[in-house]
Scaffold this motif. Structure first.
Motif, PDB file in Angstrom:
ATOM      1  N   GLN A   3       8.183  36.355  45.461  1.00 28.17           N
ATOM      2  CA  GLN A   3       9.981  36.218  45.189  1.00 28.17           C
ATOM      3  C   GLN A   3      10.111  37.173  44.141  1.00 28.17           C
ATOM      4  O   GLN A   3       9.622  37.141  43.228  1.00 28.17           O
ATOM      5  CB  GLN A   3      10.071  34.979  45.092  1.00 28.17           C
ATOM      6  N   ARG A   4      11.296  37.466  44.250  1.00 29.46           N
ATOM      7  CA  ARG A   4      12.194  38.397  43.334  1.00 29.46           C
ATOM      8  C   ARG A   4      12.888  37.345  42.325  1.00 29.46           C
ATOM      9  O   ARG A   4      13.958  36.655  42.826  1.00 29.46           O
ATOM     10  CB  ARG A   4      13.171  39.493  43.903  1.00 29.46           C
ATOM     11  N   ILE A   5      12.975  37.396  41.069  1.00 31.73           N
ATOM     12  CA  ILE A   5      13.383  36.252  40.218  1.00 31.73           C
ATOM     13  C   ILE A   5      14.074  36.850  39.115  1.00 31.73           C
ATOM     14  O   ILE A   5      13.646  37.956  38.272  1.00 31.73           O
ATOM     15  CB  ILE A   5      12.195  35.422  39.571  1.00 31.73           C
ATOM     16  N   LEU A   6      15.279  36.209  38.802  1.00 31.23           N
ATOM     17  CA  LEU A   6      16.043  36.466  37.700  1.00 31.23           C
ATOM     18  C   LEU A   6      15.964  35.309  36.752  1.00 31.23           C
ATOM     19  O   LEU A   6      16.164  34.327  37.012  1.00 31.23           O
ATOM     20  CB  LEU A   6      17.509  36.589  38.030  1.00 31.23           C
ATOM     21  N   VAL A   7      15.542  35.431  35.517  1.00 36.91           N
ATOM     22  CA  VAL A   7      15.216  34.383  34.328  1.00 36.91           C
ATOM     23  C   VAL A   7      16.455  34.490  33.583  1.00 36.91           C
ATOM     24  O   VAL A   7      16.825  35.431  32.824  1.00 36.91           O
ATOM     25  CB  VAL A   7      14.064  34.740  33.641  1.00 36.91           C
ATOM     26  N   VAL A   8      17.260  33.407  33.133  1.00 30.58           N
ATOM     27  CA  VAL A   8      18.437  33.330  32.691  1.00 30.58           C
ATOM     28  C   VAL A   8      18.308  32.392  31.598  1.00 30.58           C
ATOM     29  O   VAL A   8      18.094  31.053  31.889  1.00 30.58           O
ATOM     30  CB  VAL A   8      19.738  32.990  33.402  1.00 30.58           C
ATOM     31  N   ASN A   9      18.339  32.684  30.265  1.00 30.43           N
ATOM     32  CA  ASN A   9      18.072  31.637  29.120  1.00 30.43           C
ATOM     33  C   ASN A   9      18.614  32.570  27.924  1.00 30.43           C
ATOM     34  O   ASN A   9      18.329  33.761  27.605  1.00 30.43           O
ATOM     35  CB  ASN A   9      16.525  31.274  29.131  1.00 30.43           C
ATOM     36  N   VAL A  28       9.322  39.148  38.426  1.00 27.77           N
ATOM     37  CA  VAL A  28      10.811  39.111  37.436  1.00 27.77           C
ATOM     38  C   VAL A  28      11.425  40.402  37.414  1.00 27.77           C
ATOM     39  O   VAL A  28      10.912  41.081  36.805  1.00 27.77           O
ATOM     40  CB  VAL A  28      10.396  38.527  36.087  1.00 27.77           C
ATOM     41  N   VAL A  29      12.472  40.306  38.144  1.00 24.81           N
ATOM     42  CA  VAL A  29      13.132  41.587  38.045  1.00 24.81           C
ATOM     43  C   VAL A  29      14.133  42.018  37.159  1.00 24.81           C
ATOM     44  O   VAL A  29      14.751  43.116  36.984  1.00 24.81           O
ATOM     45  CB  VAL A  29      13.952  41.887  39.670  1.00 24.81           C
ATOM     46  N   ALA A  30      14.722  40.763  36.530  1.00 30.98           N
ATOM     47  CA  ALA A  30      15.515  40.986  35.416  1.00 30.98           C
ATOM     48  C   ALA A  30      15.867  39.784  34.512  1.00 30.98           C
ATOM     49  O   ALA A  30      15.332  38.688  35.009  1.00 30.98           O
ATOM     50  CB  ALA A  30      16.941  41.234  36.080  1.00 30.98           C
ATOM     51  N   GLU A  31      16.341  39.961  33.482  1.00 30.86           N
ATOM     52  CA  GLU A  31      16.401  38.820  32.525  1.00 30.86           C
ATOM     53  C   GLU A  31      18.073  38.861  32.243  1.00 30.86           C
ATOM     54  O   GLU A  31      18.539  39.926  31.910  1.00 30.86           O
ATOM     55  CB  GLU A  31      15.781  38.958  31.200  1.00 30.86           C
ATOM     56  N   ALA A  32      18.734  37.576  31.780  1.00 29.43           N
ATOM     57  CA  ALA A  32      19.755  37.547  31.446  1.00 29.43           C
ATOM     58  C   ALA A  32      20.017  36.442  30.051  1.00 29.43           C
ATOM     59  O   ALA A  32      19.302  35.474  30.125  1.00 29.43           O
ATOM     60  CB  ALA A  32      21.037  37.258  32.341  1.00 29.43           C
TER      61      ALA A  32
END
Length: 84
Positions: A3-9, A28-32
């Protein structure tokens, strides 16, 4: 297929921990750092899943979730917090 995941924290260390925990299981494709950035990163990377913290500056999880799902209804968002 991972799964392609965006982590937001808003805490870099928390994002690092999640990224490390998912290594080898998902991509993990990106972080925000906040809800506004989460929307921008979703538009750019189109993740399958977003792991989103509840307590963030700029745009909170509820506002970000509404905006993301209005544009990307197929995206799954898991809202979580380490604060009790």
């Amino acid at each position: 297929m991972p799964q392609r995941i965006l982590v937001v924290n808003d805490f870099e260390f928390a994002r690092h921990v999640v990224r490390h925990a998912l290594k080898g299981h998902s991509e993990v494709v990106a972080e925000a750092e906040n809800g506004r950035e989460a929307l921008l990163k979703t538009r750019e990377h189109k993740p399958d899943i977003i792991l989103m913290d509840t307590d963030m500056p700029v745009a909170d999880w509820a506002e970000a979730t509404r905006e993301i799902l209005s544009e990307f209804p197929q995206t799954r968002i898991l809202v979580c917090s380490a604060v009790s």
